[in-house]
Design a protein around this motif. Structure first.
Motif, PDB file in Angstrom:
ATOM      1  N   LYS A 118      28.730  51.014  13.958  1.00  0.00           N
ATOM      2  CA  LYS A 118      29.579  49.920  13.467  1.00  0.00           C
ATOM      3  C   LYS A 118      30.490  50.387  12.343  1.00  0.00           C
ATOM      4  CE  LYS A 118      29.497  45.145  11.827  1.00  0.00           C
ATOM      5  NZ  LYS A 118      30.545  45.383  10.824  1.00  0.00           N
ATOM      6  N   ARG A 119      29.939  51.222  11.438  1.00  0.00           N
ATOM      7  CA  ARG A 119      30.772  51.729  10.342  1.00  0.00           C
ATOM      8  C   ARG A 119      31.937  52.541  10.878  1.00  0.00           C
ATOM      9  NH1 ARG A 119      25.682  52.428   7.773  1.00  0.00           N
ATOM     10  NH2 ARG A 119      25.576  54.591   8.479  1.00  0.00           N
ATOM     11  N   LEU A 120      31.683  53.375  11.887  1.00  0.00           N
ATOM     12  CA  LEU A 120      32.748  54.197  12.456  1.00  0.00           C
ATOM     13  C   LEU A 120      33.763  53.338  13.207  1.00  0.00           C
ATOM     14  CD1 LEU A 120      33.808  57.027  12.807  1.00  0.00           C
ATOM     15  CD2 LEU A 120      32.361  57.295  14.834  1.00  0.00           C
ATOM     16  N   LEU A 121      33.270  52.310  13.878  1.00  0.00           N
ATOM     17  CA  LEU A 121      34.179  51.378  14.574  1.00  0.00           C
ATOM     18  C   LEU A 121      35.084  50.667  13.575  1.00  0.00           C
ATOM     19  CD1 LEU A 121      31.828  49.756  17.251  1.00  0.00           C
ATOM     20  CD2 LEU A 121      33.940  50.978  17.739  1.00  0.00           C
ATOM     21  N   ASP A 122      34.489  50.184  12.492  1.00  0.00           N
ATOM     22  CA  ASP A 122      35.281  49.487  11.478  1.00  0.00           C
ATOM     23  C   ASP A 122      36.288  50.423  10.832  1.00  0.00           C
ATOM     24  OD1 ASP A 122      33.857  47.214  11.990  1.00  0.00           O
ATOM     25  OD2 ASP A 122      32.459  47.466  10.315  1.00  0.00           O
ATOM     26  N   GLU A 123      35.861  51.654  10.590  1.00  0.00           N
ATOM     27  CA  GLU A 123      36.747  52.625   9.943  1.00  0.00           C
ATOM     28  C   GLU A 123      37.947  52.941  10.823  1.00  0.00           C
ATOM     29  OE1 GLU A 123      36.629  57.356   8.776  1.00  0.00           O
ATOM     30  OE2 GLU A 123      34.757  56.235   8.852  1.00  0.00           O
ATOM     31  N   LYS A 124      37.689  53.117  12.136  1.00  0.00           N
ATOM     32  CA  LYS A 124      38.766  53.472  13.062  1.00  0.00           C
ATOM     33  C   LYS A 124      39.455  52.251  13.659  1.00  0.00           C
ATOM     34  CE  LYS A 124      37.933  57.868  12.652  1.00  0.00           C
ATOM     35  NZ  LYS A 124      38.909  58.773  11.994  1.00  0.00           N
ATOM     36  N   LYS A 125      38.905  51.055  13.335  1.00  0.00           N
ATOM     37  CA  LYS A 125      39.462  49.803  13.853  1.00  0.00           C
ATOM     38  C   LYS A 125      39.553  49.827  15.389  1.00  0.00           C
ATOM     39  CE  LYS A 125      42.076  48.319   9.782  1.00  0.00           C
ATOM     40  NZ  LYS A 125      41.337  49.135   8.827  1.00  0.00           N
ATOM     41  N   LEU A 126      38.418  50.109  16.016  1.00  0.00           N
ATOM     42  CA  LEU A 126      38.348  50.187  17.478  1.00  0.00           C
ATOM     43  C   LEU A 126      37.681  48.940  18.051  1.00  0.00           C
ATOM     44  CD1 LEU A 126      37.201  53.910  17.839  1.00  0.00           C
ATOM     45  CD2 LEU A 126      39.520  52.994  18.009  1.00  0.00           C
ATOM     46  N   ASP A 127      37.943  48.681  19.326  1.00  0.00           N
ATOM     47  CA  ASP A 127      37.372  47.541  20.035  1.00  0.00           C
ATOM     48  C   ASP A 127      36.063  47.971  20.672  1.00  0.00           C
ATOM     49  OD1 ASP A 127      36.758  45.325  21.470  1.00  0.00           O
ATOM     50  OD2 ASP A 127      38.606  45.261  22.653  1.00  0.00           O
ATOM     51  N   ALA A 128      34.955  47.351  20.265  1.00  0.00           N
ATOM     52  CA  ALA A 128      33.638  47.734  20.776  1.00  0.00           C
ATOM     53  C   ALA A 128      33.520  47.489  22.280  1.00  0.00           C
ATOM     54  CB  ALA A 128      32.555  46.976  20.031  1.00  0.00           C
TER      55      ALA A 128
ATOM     56  N   GLN B 168      32.142  58.381  18.864  1.00  0.00           N
ATOM     57  CA  GLN B 168      32.850  59.643  18.673  1.00  0.00           C
ATOM     58  C   GLN B 168      33.327  60.201  19.997  1.00  0.00           C
ATOM     59  OE1 GLN B 168      33.416  60.939  15.426  1.00  0.00           O
ATOM     60  NE2 GLN B 168      34.943  61.971  16.692  1.00  0.00           N
ATOM     61  N   ALA B 169      32.516  60.056  21.037  1.00  0.00           N
ATOM     62  CA  ALA B 169      32.910  60.536  22.367  1.00  0.00           C
ATOM     63  C   ALA B 169      34.137  59.766  22.872  1.00  0.00           C
ATOM     64  CB  ALA B 169      31.747  60.383  23.339  1.00  0.00           C
ATOM     65  N   TYR B 170      34.181  58.457  22.592  1.00  0.00           N
ATOM     66  CA  TYR B 170      35.343  57.661  22.997  1.00  0.00           C
ATOM     67  C   TYR B 170      36.601  58.115  22.267  1.00  0.00           C
ATOM     68  CZ  TYR B 170      38.525  53.691  23.279  1.00  0.00           C
ATOM     69  OH  TYR B 170      39.645  52.908  23.456  1.00  0.00           O
ATOM     70  N   ILE B 171      36.451  58.375  20.964  1.00  0.00           N
ATOM     71  CA  ILE B 171      37.608  58.837  20.175  1.00  0.00           C
ATOM     72  C   ILE B 171      38.137  60.152  20.728  1.00  0.00           C
ATOM     73  CG2 ILE B 171      38.320  59.672  17.885  1.00  0.00           C
ATOM     74  CD1 ILE B 171      36.331  57.684  16.686  1.00  0.00           C
ATOM     75  N   ASN B 172      37.213  61.052  21.106  1.00  0.00           N
ATOM     76  CA  ASN B 172      37.618  62.362  21.615  1.00  0.00           C
ATOM     77  C   ASN B 172      38.221  62.302  23.007  1.00  0.00           C
ATOM     78  OD1 ASN B 172      36.616  63.457  19.239  1.00  0.00           O
ATOM     79  ND2 ASN B 172      34.619  63.963  20.125  1.00  0.00           N
TER      80      ASN B 172
END
Length: 402
Positions: free
Chosen positions: A108-118, A136-140
Motif C-alpha cells: 500500500k505504501r508503494l502504491l500510494d507513493e507511485k499513485k497507482l491503481d490497485a 514492483q513487478a507491475y512497475i517494471n
C-alpha cells in the motif's frame, strides 16, 4: 514527568517565528538532545531538542503555525520508552483492505507513493493478496510514463523545486516563500525605497596579493594549524583600515540621527541553500589574517547546515559581498539598512593594462561600492574605494598604516 516544550527566546529584533518541520510524532520514542522541531525566523532556523529521554505527548503548534518567543509548542513526557517494533515478517503478515483489494502494508505504501491503481495489479498472494513484489513487478512491466504519473515529474528539495515536463505537459509548482526569503526581499526593497543609493567603481591589480599569497600560503597554513590563506582576509583588513579613515562610511542612520561607530564590525555575505545570510566579524581591527580566514570558513560551513546563531547575524557597521565566487564580473550590490555602504568584490580576470607606456596582462578585479548619498558624499566614497585599492596593490601599506 510532563514537560512543556517551548520556543526559544527570540531577540528583540525577531518578533516571531513559524514551525518549519516536526521531526518527531506524538508517541514516537525520543532520546535526550535529539532534534524535535525546526523553528524558522526571518534570520535563521532554530532547532529545539528533546530535554530528556521520552516521547512527545501532544503537538500544540503544527507546521506553518506562527509562534512567539518562549511560547509552548508541545508537551513532552520524560521516561524510558520501549523502542521495540514488530519484525518485518510480522508486519508483512498484516493485511490492508483498500476497497475490494487486499494487500500488505508495504504494498500500500508503494502504491500510494507511485499513485497507482490497485485494480490494475494482479496479486500473487493468498486469496489474490497484493504484495510489494507484485507492485514492483507491475512497475517494471509497464512504460515509465504509465507507471509514473505526470505529477511525479515534480520533485522538491530544500533549495529549489526541480520542474520537468512529462508527456508534453507544462508542470508548475507553487511553494510558500520562506521567512528568510521574505525578510531578504523586505530589507532590499526598504533599502531601495528609503536610501539614496549610488554606486562607484574602481579596479584593483590583484597580482601583489596573489604573489604574497603564493609565497607564504604553505607556511601560513602550517603555522596557523591548517587555516588557509585566502583573499577575503586581505579585503577585510584593507576595508577595516579604510573605515577608520572615513567614519561616514562606517556610520549608520537612525531616524534623523547619524550614529558613528568607534569599531569595525564587518558583515560577510554567505550564500546558503536557504538564501543569503550575513554573519558578522566582530572587532575586525583586533583580528589578524588567520583569525579572519578561520572565522569566515566557519561561517560558511555552519551557514550550509543552518547552524548560525541569531547573535551572529545581528548588528554590523559595513558589509562585504563576493559575487566573484559565482563568476560575476561586475555588479551593483544593495546595502543593508541601517548601514550606509557595502563593498562588492568580483571575479579576478586577466586583462591587458597600460603600465608605464607598456601593455601588460594583469589579474584585475572590479570593485563596487554602493553607498547612501544622504550621508556619504561622492568624494568620500571614491577616496574610500581608492584607499582599499592602494592597500591591496601594496599590502605593506596595511602593516605600515599608510
Amino acid at each position: 514527568m510532563a514537560i512543556e516544550i517551548k520556543a526559544p527566546q527570540f531577540p528583540e529584533s525577531v518578533a516571531d517565528g513559524s514551525i518549519a518541520t516536526w521531526h518527531k510524532k506524538p508517541g514516537e520514542p525520543v532520546q535526550r538532545d535529539e532534534l524535535l522541531v525546526d523553528i524558522e525566523t526571518d534570520k535563521v532556523v532554530l532547532e529545539v531538542v528533546a530535554p530528556a529521554d521520552g516521547q512527545l505527548v501532544e503537538i500544540l503548534k503544527d507546521e506553518g503555525d506562527t509562534v512567539l518567543s518562549v511560547e509552548v509548542i508541545a508537551r513532552f513526557e520524560e521516561g524510558t520508552v520501549s523502542t521495540a517494533v514488530p519484525s518485518a515478517e510480522a508486519a508483512e503478515e498484516e493485511t490492508v483492505q483498500v476497497g475490494n483489494v487486499a494487500m500488505s502494508p508495504s504494498a500500500k505504501r508503494l502504491l500510494d507513493e507511485k499513485k497507482l491503481d490497485a485494480e490494475k495489479i494482479k496479486g500473487t498472494g493468498k486469496g489474490g493478496r497484493i504484495s510489494k513484489e507484485d507492485v514492483q513487478a507491475y512497475i517494471n512491466s509497464v512504460p515509465a510514463s504509465a507507471a509514473k504519473p505526470a505529477s511525479q515529474a515534480i520533485t522538491s528539495s530544500s533549495a529549489q523545486p526541480v520542474i520537468s515536463i512529462a508527456d508534453g505537459e507544462k508542470i508548475e509548482k507553487r511553494v510558500p516563500m520562506t521567512r528568510l526569503r521574505k525578510s531578504i526581499a523586505k530589507r532590499l526593497k526598504e533599502a531601495q525605497e528609503t536610501a539614496a543609493l549610488l554606486t562607484t567603481f574602481n579596479e584593483v591589480n590583484m597580482e601583489p596579493v596573489m604573489t604574497l599569497r603564493s609565497k607564504y600560503k604553505d607556511m601560513f597554513e602550517k603555522v596557523h594549524n591548517g587555516t588557509r590563506l585566502g583573499f577575503m582576509s586581505f579585503f577585510v583588513k584593507a576595508t577595516t583600515e579604510a573605515l577608520k579613515r572615513f567614519p561616514d562610511v562606517n556610520a549608520s542612520i537612525d531616524g534623523d540621527d547619524i550614529v558613528y561607530h568607534g569599531y569595525q564590525d564587518i558583515g560577510i555575505a554567505v550564500s546558503s541553500d536557504r538564501g543569503l545570510v550575513v554573519p558578522i566579524l566582530r572587532d575586525c581591527d583586533r583580528m589578524n589574517l588567520a583569525d579572519i580566514e578561520a572565522q569566515i570558513r566557519d561561517f560558511g560551513a555552519r551557514a550550509q547546515k543552518g547552524g548560525l546563531g541569531l547573535d551572529e547575524l545581528q548588528g554590523g557597521t559595513f558589509t562585504i559581498t563576493n559575487g566573484g565566487v559565482f563568476g560575476s564580473l561586475m555588479s551593483t550590490p544593495i546595502l543593508t539598512p541601517p548601514q550606509t555602504a557595502i563593498l562588492g568584490m568580483h571575479k579576478i580576470q586577466e586583462r591587458p593594462m597600460a603600465v608605464n607606456g607598456e601593455v601588460k596582462i594583469l589579474p584585475m578585479m572590479y570593485l563596487a561600492l554602493t553607498y547612501d548619498h544622504r550621508l556619504i558624499d561622492g568624494k568620500d566614497a571614491v577616496q574610500f574605494l581608492v584607499a582599499i585599492k592602494d592597500m591591496l596593490e601594496d599590502p605593506a601599506r596595511i602593516l605600515l598604516d599608510l
